[in-house]
Scaffold this active site. Structure first.
Site, PDB file in Angstrom:
ATOM      1  N   HIS A 461     -22.064 -29.346 -19.992  1.00  0.00           N
ATOM      2  CA  HIS A 461     -21.327 -28.969 -18.784  1.00  0.00           C
ATOM      3  C   HIS A 461     -20.864 -30.185 -18.006  1.00  0.00           C
ATOM      4  O   HIS A 461     -19.740 -30.244 -17.509  1.00  0.00           O
ATOM      5  CB  HIS A 461     -22.227 -28.132 -17.872  1.00  0.00           C
ATOM      6  N   GLU A 697     -10.382 -24.722 -42.692  1.00  0.00           N
ATOM      7  CA  GLU A 697     -11.517 -25.025 -41.819  1.00  0.00           C
ATOM      8  C   GLU A 697     -12.850 -24.656 -42.448  1.00  0.00           C
ATOM      9  O   GLU A 697     -13.891 -24.739 -41.811  1.00  0.00           O
ATOM     10  CB  GLU A 697     -11.343 -24.359 -40.450  1.00  0.00           C
ATOM     11  N   ASN A 720     -12.530 -28.588 -35.959  1.00  0.00           N
ATOM     12  CA  ASN A 720     -13.722 -28.158 -35.217  1.00  0.00           C
ATOM     13  C   ASN A 720     -14.658 -27.375 -36.140  1.00  0.00           C
ATOM     14  O   ASN A 720     -15.850 -27.660 -36.243  1.00  0.00           O
ATOM     15  CB  ASN A 720     -13.344 -27.261 -34.032  1.00  0.00           C
ATOM     16  N   ASP A 721     -14.081 -26.383 -36.813  1.00  0.00           N
ATOM     17  CA  ASP A 721     -14.922 -25.593 -37.711  1.00  0.00           C
ATOM     18  C   ASP A 721     -15.242 -26.359 -38.985  1.00  0.00           C
ATOM     19  O   ASP A 721     -16.365 -26.292 -39.488  1.00  0.00           O
ATOM     20  CB  ASP A 721     -14.235 -24.264 -38.045  1.00  0.00           C
ATOM     21  N   CYS A 768      -4.933 -29.028 -36.294  1.00  0.00           N
ATOM     22  CA  CYS A 768      -4.899 -28.447 -34.952  1.00  0.00           C
ATOM     23  C   CYS A 768      -6.288 -28.427 -34.321  1.00  0.00           C
ATOM     24  O   CYS A 768      -6.472 -27.878 -33.242  1.00  0.00           O
ATOM     25  CB  CYS A 768      -4.286 -27.054 -34.964  1.00  0.00           C
TER      26      CYS A 768
END
Ligand code: PEP
Ligand code: MG
Length: 835
Positions: A461, A697, A720-721, A768
């Site tokens: 966070h 991915e 990301n994945d 992406c």
């Protein structure tokens, strides 16, 4: 070239360092004490050891700093640490002389030349390892005219049978790295290969002999060979000499730039008494005094009131908190993106939890006050979550406590809630164990200029909020941070993830200049963001934005987006009670097409599952949702979702160019079935064909890229994945996510395989995932051969500037080297050295 003078104070005899790091530090201290380097150059000597082996052979090591840190050298020179008892340098390598080199330009070649001569003379070396008179070392290493050991390279009377001439154009001459590239090539052939410069010659197959030639920029060489593979050897050697040249020129230019920047406006905290390092969480530099936020645990008074009154207060407090969270979410989504805004949506969900509210009400009906009851209910629920032992649930418990405090702040008089002990108007760097969204959301950013936390990771966070607020931040600084007293002057370097304490006046000036330079640079990048991402040698990359809604398009285009490389469609399905119908979807897609005015638009079909839950879809709970019915698997299992979305997409395609992209494809049969569904819907609507691509991915898709490519119109790599699946690290894991660096060589190798597979069948390939918006990542991806990069709009100006500053050939060479590295850290060091 200046001569390297060597004096007694640059030599330490009879040293007994405990280990390699201490030896480097001792040698570095000698350089420092002789006024040759800034203190930070010692760190640079250390960093070099991670990227190369400085063991020269025969008991000698030559630690030297990173090229980009040459600006930290005050004066060219060397320092010598003699270790008579020997020290293990790397496994199996014993060192007796540590020769630390600080060389501003190519003087180190002369040192290498003298050293390599010495290496040929074992007896002399042995004397130097144990001598008690520094004069012997001085005589051997500092004086050009001192009697040298016999030259290993015999004068060449003639060249070998076949030859070519070449003028060395490496700005820093022939140093160890290019020389070993020559030797590696020369050794592959059954031929005798000779390099001649004037009267001296050396074998191209022997590194030390080559270095002894002391070749400098502009020296004319004759490269000759004889033997069965003579011609092939010469041709390969010429190729490698020229290929290395591009890299050498790029390195030298980068080092020059860096030095120039450092000289002009650089921030080099030479004199800070102490610094604490962590993980960079949000870029930028902040200057301020430290202030540690201590969580004040306090007793919540139990003040019973009539039930109706307390009930109304609870309702008001929950409504006000929810409104505040909505505002914060909106602001965050606008400034950072929908994913980041998710923290606040999740918190709003937490306080709407029926169990929580009924527990609170039960306590109130038992005669307790509302604030006390609320606090008890939150604590009980949070403890239940923490007790389950999962780090993810523990993070949720922290979220629950955090949002609980927000509500409590409304239920209790403001003076009684936790507050920061603000010292009015002093620019401050806030230090905390960890920060919760409510801490960061209420920060007075006119006063708090930077954040440091002992815990947390780059996706915590604190990191997300700091980036939202544009505040430099470091996380995971460790408990030492919490020992810093309040009121200490400090500089926080958010890029490097380091907090410098008690900087000198000169350091403060340098930091202020750095801040001013960053502002100018950001303004310059913004001004140039409309220019194409074209390298200096003319290679152009498409730059797209990752968007979710049409209303984001104008801002993305203003930041330099040339189209949309990824329109996530999940947002249409989240936070509502039922799925959007075909009409609603059609309007959303058409609005995006119209907002883009004919530019490229890749719309991704629904990627639900994993971390994105949609209660109304009634999906069965799964133990491992990221490995479950997600993306393409869900679409194939739910024709109601797939067909509705495809109908909306094909109808929208009448209004402008779009491509459809499918997420989480794992196999060819999935791709073929999805294509068949598209064709069926297209024919039913009598629509024109549109390009159909897939996300790469899942490791299986990357490995099979060459087989999938004939059946897809394009690929877009979701780093990301891909990273989470390749490294087996949950992308939202609060502790491990920091290690899930997409620049891991395992990920890059799969990307390379994907690019090769795509290009073998003539289709384009983009990226992406988050790596596309990371300047180091984008540079390496461009070098690996991707055609398009799509990212958060705010990243576009910097990425375009990064690509425009390079040549394509340098990017390709950097990517080639990256594939050969062992870790993401090594790759980042390489990218930093080159950039
Ligand atoms: C990715 O996985 O890199 C990607 C772009 O998809 P998402 O982040 O939406 O899963
Ligand atoms: Mg993905």
């Amino acid at each position: 070239m200046s001569r390297m003078q060597l004096h007694n104070d640059q030599i330490k005899l009879g040293a007994r360092p405990a280990d390699k790091a201490s030896a480097i530090r001792e040698a570095g201290d000698l350089l420092l004490a002789s006024g040759m380097i800034a203190p930070a150059y010692i760190d640079s000597l250390m960093r070099r050891e991670h990227v190369s082996n400085t063991f020269l052979g025969h008991g000698v090591a030559i630690p030297h700093g990173m090229i980009e840190d040459r600006h930290l050298i005050r004066q060219t020179g060397i320092a010598i640490l003699q270790i008579p008892g020997g020290l293990e340098w790397n496994a199996g390598q014993t060192v007796h002389l540590v020769v630390a080199i600080a060389a501003q330009s190519d003087e180190h070649i002369q040192v290498l030349r003298r050293l390599t001569r010495l290496l040929q003379d074992e007896a002399q070396l042995q004397r130097l390892f144990t001598c008690t008179d520094p004069a012997l070392l001085i005589a051997s290493l500092s004086d050009e005219t001192a009697p040298a050991a016999p030259a290993a390279n015999a004068p060449a009377a003639h060249d070998l049978e076949q030859a070519f001439e070449w003028t060395i154009d490496y700005p820093n001459g022939l140093h160890a790295r290019p020389a070993s590239a020559w030797v590696d090539t020369a050794k592959r052939f059954d031929a005798t290969i000779q390099i001649r410069h004037g009267d001296e010659s050396a074998s191209a197959q022997k590194l030390i002999g080559l270095l002894q030639l002391g070749l400098q920029h502009g020296d004319r060489l004759v490269v000759s060979a004889s033997g069965p593979q003579r011609d092939a050897a010469l041709s390969a050697l010429r190729d490698v000499m020229i290929r290395v040249s591009a890299q050498e020129q790029a390195d030298a230019a980068a080092a020059r730039n860096k030095a120039q920047q450092a000289q002009q406006q650089g921030f080099t905290p030479d004199n800070a008494k102490m610094s604490i390092g962590g993980i960079s969480a949000s870029p930028g530099l902040a200057i301020g005094v430290t202030q540690t936020l201590t969580a004040q645990t306090r007793a919540i008074p139990d003040l019973p009131a009539p039930l109706a009154e307390d009930g109304a207060r609870l309702d008001q407090a929950l409504t006000a908190t929810r409104q505040a969270l909505d505002t914060l979410a909106l602001d965050t989504a606008r400034r950072l993106g929908a994913t980041e805004a998710g923290i606040f949506h999740a918190q709003a969900e937490l306080i709407a939890d029926t169990d929580l509210i009924s527990l609170c009400c039960r306590l109130m009906t038992e005669g307790h006050g509302v604030a006390w009851s609320w606090h008890q209910a939150i604590e009980q629920q949070a403890e239940r979550l923490s007790a389950l032992g999962s780090p993810l649930l523990a993070a949720r418990a922290a979220d629950l406590r955090d949002v609980g405090r927000r509500v409590l702040a409304i239920l209790l008089p403001p003076s009684a809630t936790e507050t920061l002990a603000h010292s009015a108007n002093t620019p401050t760097i806030l230090i905390a164990h960890d920060l919760a969204p409510s801490d960061t959301a209420t920060l007075d950013t006119t006063r708090i200029l930077g954040l440091c936390t002992a815990q947390g990771g780059p996706t915590s966070h604190t990191a997300i909020l700091a980036r939202t607020l544009g505040l430099p931040a470091l996380v995971a600084g460790g408990p030492a941070l919490l020992d810093i007293p309040d009121g200490v002057m400090a500089i926080l370097d958010g890029n490097g993830g380091r907090l410098y304490l008690e900087p000198s006046a000169a350091d403060l000036d340098a930091a202020r200049a750095w801040i001013a330079r960053q502002a100018t640079q950001a303004a310059a990048q913004a001004a140039e963001c409309a220019l194409p991402a074209q390298t200096r040698d003319g290679k152009r990359f498409e730059i797209g934005a990752n968007l979710t809604r049409a209303d984001q398009a104008p801002a993305a285009l203003a930041q330099g987006a040339e189209g949309v490389g990824l329109m996530r469609t999940e947002f249409l399905f989240l936070e509502r009670g039922s799925a959007p119908d075909e009409e609603e979807q059609y309007r959303a897609y058409r609005a995006m097409i119209e907002a883009l005015g004919g530019r490229t638009l890749v719309i991704r079909a629904l990627d639900i599952g994993g971390d994105k839950e949609v209660p109304y879809l009634g999906l069965a709970p799964e133990a491992n949702p990221f490995l479950g019915v997600r993306g393409a698997r869900l679409l194939l299992a739910r024709p109601d979702l797939l067909d509705t979305q495809l109908r909306a997409l094909y109808r929208a395609s009448a209004h402008g160019p779009i491509s459809i992209m499918f997420p989480m494809v794992t196999s060819l049969s999935e791709l073929l079935t999805l294509r068949a569904a598209c064709e069926r819907i297209r024919l039913s609507l009598n629509a024109a064909p549109i390009p159909l691509g897939i996300m790469i991915e899942v490791p299986a898709a990357a490995a099979m890229a060459e087989r999938l490519a004939p059946h897809a119109d394009f690929f877009s790599i979701g780093t990301n994945d891909l990273t989470q699946y390749v490294l087996a690290i949950d992308r939202q894991h609060p502790e491990l996510a920091a290690q899930a660096d997409s620049l891991h060589p395992a990920v890059l190798r799969l990307i390379k395989q994907t690019v090769d597979g795509a290009h073998a069948h003539g289709i384009w390939v983009g990226v992406c995932g988050g790596l596309a918006g990371d300047p180091q990542g984008a540079a390496i991806l461009a070098g690996l051969g991707v055609d398009e990069l799509s990212m958060s709009p705010r990243d576009i100006p910097a990425i375009k500037a990064r690509l425009r500053a390079s040549t394509h050939s340098a990017l390709v060479e950097m990517a080639r080297q990256a594939l050969d590295c062992d870790s993401a850290t090594e790759i980042r060091a390489l990218a930093e050295e080159i950039a």
